[in-house]
Design a protein around this motif. Structure first.
Motif, PDB file in Angstrom:
ATOM      1  N   GLU A  31      35.177  -6.698 -20.493  1.00 44.54           N
ATOM      2  CA  GLU A  31      35.016  -8.148 -20.656  1.00 44.54           C
ATOM      3  C   GLU A  31      33.563  -8.496 -20.967  1.00 44.54           C
ATOM      4  O   GLU A  31      33.290  -9.379 -21.798  1.00 44.54           O
ATOM      5  N   VAL A  32      32.619  -7.789 -20.335  1.00 43.87           N
ATOM      6  CA  VAL A  32      31.196  -8.032 -20.603  1.00 43.87           C
ATOM      7  C   VAL A  32      30.846  -7.632 -22.034  1.00 43.87           C
ATOM      8  O   VAL A  32      30.145  -8.362 -22.756  1.00 43.87           O
ATOM      9  N   GLU A  73      29.454 -10.138 -24.898  1.00 44.59           N
ATOM     10  CA  GLU A  73      28.164  -9.932 -25.546  1.00 44.59           C
ATOM     11  C   GLU A  73      28.326  -9.864 -27.065  1.00 44.59           C
ATOM     12  O   GLU A  73      27.494 -10.381 -27.820  1.00 44.59           O
ATOM     13  N   THR A  74      29.380  -9.207 -27.500  1.00 46.12           N
ATOM     14  CA  THR A  74      29.638  -9.138 -28.945  1.00 46.12           C
ATOM     15  C   THR A  74      29.884 -10.527 -29.526  1.00 46.12           C
ATOM     16  O   THR A  74      29.359 -10.886 -30.589  1.00 46.12           O
ATOM     17  N   SER A  75      30.662 -11.333 -28.828  1.00 48.57           N
ATOM     18  CA  SER A  75      30.932 -12.702 -29.291  1.00 48.57           C
ATOM     19  C   SER A  75      29.657 -13.536 -29.273  1.00 48.57           C
ATOM     20  O   SER A  75      29.445 -14.379 -30.165  1.00 48.57           O
ATOM     21  N   LEU A  76      28.774 -13.311 -28.301  1.00 50.88           N
ATOM     22  CA  LEU A  76      27.523 -14.058 -28.230  1.00 50.88           C
ATOM     23  C   LEU A  76      26.633 -13.726 -29.419  1.00 50.88           C
ATOM     24  O   LEU A  76      26.045 -14.627 -30.035  1.00 50.88           O
ATOM     25  N   ARG A  77      26.503 -12.457 -29.755  1.00 58.33           N
ATOM     26  CA  ARG A  77      25.667 -12.075 -30.895  1.00 58.33           C
ATOM     27  C   ARG A  77      26.243 -12.634 -32.192  1.00 58.33           C
ATOM     28  O   ARG A  77      25.494 -13.058 -33.079  1.00 58.33           O
ATOM     29  N   GLU A  78      27.543 -12.611 -32.299  1.00 53.78           N
ATOM     30  CA  GLU A  78      28.164 -13.195 -33.499  1.00 53.78           C
ATOM     31  C   GLU A  78      27.884 -14.690 -33.582  1.00 53.78           C
ATOM     32  O   GLU A  78      27.591 -15.219 -34.664  1.00 53.78           O
ATOM     33  N   ALA A  79      27.958 -15.381 -32.440  1.00 55.13           N
ATOM     34  CA  ALA A  79      27.665 -16.815 -32.425  1.00 55.13           C
ATOM     35  C   ALA A  79      26.200 -17.068 -32.761  1.00 55.13           C
ATOM     36  O   ALA A  79      25.868 -18.045 -33.463  1.00 55.13           O
ATOM     37  N   GLN A  80      25.301 -16.216 -32.270  1.00 53.41           N
ATOM     38  CA  GLN A  80      23.883 -16.363 -32.594  1.00 53.41           C
ATOM     39  C   GLN A  80      23.629 -16.167 -34.081  1.00 53.41           C
ATOM     40  O   GLN A  80      22.883 -16.930 -34.708  1.00 53.41           O
ATOM     41  N   THR A  81      24.246 -15.142 -34.644  1.00 55.89           N
ATOM     42  CA  THR A  81      24.091 -14.894 -36.082  1.00 55.89           C
ATOM     43  C   THR A  81      24.600 -16.072 -36.898  1.00 55.89           C
ATOM     44  O   THR A  81      23.944 -16.522 -37.854  1.00 55.89           O
ATOM     45  N   ALA A  94      27.444 -18.284 -24.957  1.00 56.18           N
ATOM     46  CA  ALA A  94      26.415 -17.971 -23.958  1.00 56.18           C
ATOM     47  C   ALA A  94      26.953 -18.170 -22.550  1.00 56.18           C
ATOM     48  O   ALA A  94      26.669 -17.371 -21.638  1.00 56.18           O
ATOM     49  N   ASP A  95      27.736 -19.231 -22.358  1.00 58.88           N
ATOM     50  CA  ASP A  95      28.292 -19.483 -21.028  1.00 58.88           C
ATOM     51  C   ASP A  95      29.320 -18.406 -20.661  1.00 58.88           C
ATOM     52  O   ASP A  95      29.358 -17.932 -19.508  1.00 58.88           O
ATOM     53  N   VAL A  96      30.157 -18.013 -21.630  1.00 65.03           N
ATOM     54  CA  VAL A  96      31.148 -16.964 -21.366  1.00 65.03           C
ATOM     55  C   VAL A  96      30.453 -15.648 -21.020  1.00 65.03           C
ATOM     56  O   VAL A  96      30.854 -14.923 -20.092  1.00 65.03           O
ATOM     57  N   ALA A  97      29.392 -15.291 -21.771  1.00 71.78           N
ATOM     58  CA  ALA A  97      28.664 -14.050 -21.500  1.00 71.78           C
ATOM     59  C   ALA A  97      28.005 -14.089 -20.127  1.00 71.78           C
ATOM     60  O   ALA A  97      28.008 -13.094 -19.381  1.00 71.78           O
ATOM     61  N   ARG A  98      27.475 -15.239 -19.747  1.00 71.52           N
ATOM     62  CA  ARG A  98      26.829 -15.369 -18.435  1.00 71.52           C
ATOM     63  C   ARG A  98      27.845 -15.198 -17.312  1.00 71.52           C
ATOM     64  O   ARG A  98      27.612 -14.447 -16.349  1.00 71.52           O
ATOM     65  N   VAL A  99      29.000 -15.862 -17.451  1.00 72.54           N
ATOM     66  CA  VAL A  99      30.028 -15.752 -16.419  1.00 72.54           C
ATOM     67  C   VAL A  99      30.582 -14.331 -16.349  1.00 72.54           C
ATOM     68  O   VAL A  99      30.836 -13.793 -15.263  1.00 72.54           O
ATOM     69  N   ARG A 101      29.022 -11.517 -17.049  1.00 70.91           N
ATOM     70  CA  ARG A 101      28.056 -10.649 -16.363  1.00 70.91           C
ATOM     71  C   ARG A 101      28.093 -10.870 -14.843  1.00 70.91           C
ATOM     72  O   ARG A 101      28.007  -9.918 -14.047  1.00 70.91           O
ATOM     73  N   ILE A 102      28.203 -12.133 -14.421  1.00 72.23           N
ATOM     74  CA  ILE A 102      28.246 -12.439 -12.979  1.00 72.23           C
ATOM     75  C   ILE A 102      29.503 -11.830 -12.359  1.00 72.23           C
ATOM     76  O   ILE A 102      29.461 -11.202 -11.284  1.00 72.23           O
ATOM     77  N   LYS A 103      30.655 -11.980 -13.029  1.00 73.96           N
ATOM     78  CA  LYS A 103      31.904 -11.438 -12.496  1.00 73.96           C
ATOM     79  C   LYS A 103      31.823  -9.910 -12.388  1.00 73.96           C
ATOM     80  O   LYS A 103      32.292  -9.325 -11.405  1.00 73.96           O
ATOM     81  N   PHE A 104      31.214  -9.268 -13.413  1.00 75.39           N
ATOM     82  CA  PHE A 104      31.115  -7.807 -13.375  1.00 75.39           C
ATOM     83  C   PHE A 104      30.187  -7.342 -12.254  1.00 75.39           C
ATOM     84  O   PHE A 104      30.465  -6.360 -11.558  1.00 75.39           O
ATOM     85  N   GLN A 105      29.082  -8.069 -12.081  1.00 69.87           N
ATOM     86  CA  GLN A 105      28.145  -7.708 -11.019  1.00 69.87           C
ATOM     87  C   GLN A 105      28.754  -7.907  -9.627  1.00 69.87           C
ATOM     88  O   GLN A 105      28.437  -7.181  -8.682  1.00 69.87           O
ATOM     89  N   GLU A 106      29.625  -8.910  -9.524  1.00 69.31           N
ATOM     90  CA  GLU A 106      30.275  -9.177  -8.236  1.00 69.31           C
ATOM     91  C   GLU A 106      31.497  -8.281  -8.013  1.00 69.31           C
ATOM     92  O   GLU A 106      32.131  -8.347  -6.956  1.00 69.31           O
TER      93      GLU A 106
END
Length: 553
Positions: free
Chosen positions: A511-512, A516-524, A492-497, A499-504
């Motif tokens: 990378e986003v 996101e793929t890694s986050l969904r896998e971690a959630q599952t 979750a922290d990696v996905a948040r960072v 997204r911020i880097k991409f927006q900036e």
């Protein structure tokens, strides 16, 4: 024929009206509004309505009826019998009249003597000499063509060793049926609990996927607007669109799996499939306290399980003093080897397992069966009494005239055709020799008893193994839950960072997508770990015999 047809039609109409009235009074099984269900309510409903469990309870009723059957043998036995026979060919027997004597004299009666007697004259009968040779045996038929008999008999058992032992065995047999019902209830509790937890996890994961779609839609919108402004490539938008399409497919699959888990829960409960349900227990409340469980299991650990945002985290447990990683490994090895820590060994009771208690009941039945076989050598004493009537006549009409002792014919002679009889007595039955049948029956009963005794050791070993397996499985599941919680926080922290880097403008779209793929896998993985912990907890409670007691309480 017409009257019979009318009667049949009348019975059919009455039966239909009774069935219609019964169906009209029956409550509606399916409600229009969803049924609110906590885990305990789901279990209570299943125990009352699961068809397989209802069938087991019918066996319990059968056992009670069997007890009544055994008890009835000690009550008076009354029988009434009646029969009518047409002896169309009477049996004949030879009678030796010569044994009554021969060669003597006999009185003669001539036709002249009969005519004189009819005219009122006195007649002097003469005598003739009989031949000296005896008369040969002659065939005579005793009885009449039509015969009838009716009687009532009563017998009362006074002593029977097998009956006395049977009364004891009947009570034990009823207890065995009750324990088999308890075993079925435990199985239902296990199935419903696992299905309920599966539904909770599936619905929570479905909700999380919906939030992921919303978040990805936001990123996709922002990227598309950036592309329109000329600050992003079309490839970045397409990557996010592919990611969104994959996420929607995953969401649809999760929706179908959630519906399937709800259907499984209804099946395990015995609830109609068209009845809506609303689960009231939260997944956060169902997540167990890992630290407390480890302490109960005798395994030292300073870490605890956790929960995702919105589900509530698991409280941090305090590590017992003097515990180390080496101690933890040793305890886990102890669990794998089937041994118990000193504290657990002191409190574990095999009788908490219904299988052990059931085997004890079967052992008691085997002992009573052995005693019953031996009791077959005891005498059997009964008191008997009978009373009835028998009659005979030349034709059916004369037989059913039922003429008693006061009946007289036209010429004044007795004309009785039914005669009464009665008796009372004792019947003593002493078994002397049965061809060694009882001997071999006793041998079989003794072998059966020894087989059950051997089964105790096998059952103890099986319970020990299940105890060790359930403990180890639960410990491993808790460790995996801790690890997956940490992975989820990192993802979750990696996905948040990302997204911020991409927006900036300092990070890539790839990378986003990867984050996101890694986050969904971690959630599952995290939700799978939660489910594994809950299922392992149910298996643990069943292994220790606490699942049924917890439900009853």
């Amino acid at each position: 024929m017409k009257n019979a047809l009318r009667a049949a039609l009348l019975l059919a109409v009455l039966g239909f009206l009774s069935l219609h009235k019964l169906l009209a009074q029956a409550p509606t099984a399916v409600s229009d509004r969803p049924l609110d269900l906590s885990l305990q309510q789901a279990i209570d409903y299943a125990i009352k309505n699961k068809s397989s469990l209802l069938a087991t309870r019918l066996n319990e009723q059968t056992a009670r009826a069997k007890v009544g059957e055994i008890k009835s043998a000690g009550l008076p036995q009354v029988n009434v019998a009646a029969n009518v026979a047409d002896n169309f060919k009477l049996q004949k027997s030879l009678v030796d009249f010569g044994a009554l004597g021969g060669g003597g004299s006999a009185t003669t009666l001539t036709a002249k003597d009969i005519a004189a007697a009819e005219n009122g004259q006195t007649v002097n009968l003469g005598t003739v000499a009989l031949p000296s040779e005896p008369v040969p045996p002659q065939a005579f038929a005793f009885g009449l063509q039509w015969a009838g008999n009716t009687s009532a008999s009563v017998s009362q058992l006074l002593f029977d060793g097998s009956y006395l032992i049977g009364l004891k065995a009947a009570k034990v047999y009823e207890q065995l049926a009750q324990k088999q019902t308890q075993q079925a209830e435990i199985d239902v509790v296990e199935q419903v609990s696992k299905a309920y937890y599966s539904t909770l996890v599936a619905r929570a994961r479905l909700g999380l996927l919906a939030r992921n779609v919303q978040r990805l839609d936001t990123v996709l919108y922002q990227t598309n607007e950036t592309f329109k402004a000329g600050f992003a490539e079309k490839l970045d938008v397409q990557r996010l669109q592919v990611q969104r399409n994959n996420l929607l497919v995953e969401q649809q699959k999760a929706q179908r799996l959630t519906e399937l888990s709800v259907a499984l829960l209804k099946f395990q409960m015995g609830l109609p499939q068209n009845q809506g349900v609303q689960l009231t227990d939260s997944l956060g409340a169902a997540v167990v306290d890992a630290g407390e469980l480890r302490q109960r299991l005798g395994v030292a650990s300073t870490s605890t399980g956790g929960g995702v945002t919105g589900l509530g985290s698991v409280p941090t447990g305090t590590a017992p003093s003097g515990t180390t990683d080496a101690q933890r490994q040793q305890d886990q090895q102890t669990a794998l080897s089937g041994a118990r820590t000193g504290q657990l060994a002191a409190v574990f009771n095999y009788n908490n397992r219904i299988e052990f208690s059931t085997l004890e009941t079967q052992q008691a039945l085997a002992g009573l069966d052995l005693a019953n076989r031996r009791a077959g050598a005891y005498p059997r004493l009964l008191a008997t009494a009978a009373y009835g009537f028998s009659g005979s006549a030349k034709n059916p009409g004369d037989l059913f005239a039922f003429r008693g002792p006061d009946s007289r014919s036209a010429n004044g002679f007795p004309n009785q055709n039914w005669f009464g009889f009665g008796n009372v007595g004792l019947s003593l039955q002493i078994p002397v020799f049965d061809g060694f049948r009882r001997k071999y029956q006793v041998q079989q009963a003794r072998i059966q008893q020894q087989s059950i005794e051997k089964g105790f050791e096998t059952l103890r070993q099986s319970i020990d193994l299940q105890d060790a397996q359930s403990r180890t499985t639960l410990i491993n599941a808790l460790d995996v839950l801790d690890n997956q919680r940490a992975n989820l926080d990192l993802a979750a922290d990696v996905a948040r960072v990302s997204r911020i880097k991409f927006q900036e403008g300092v990070g890539s779209n790839l990378e986003v997508v990867t984050a996101e793929t890694s986050l969904r896998e971690a959630q599952t993985n995290y939700y799978a770990a939660i489910y594994d912990v809950l299922v392992a907890k149910v298996d643990r409670d069943k292994a220790t015999g606490e699942l049924y007691s917890r439900t009853r309480n």
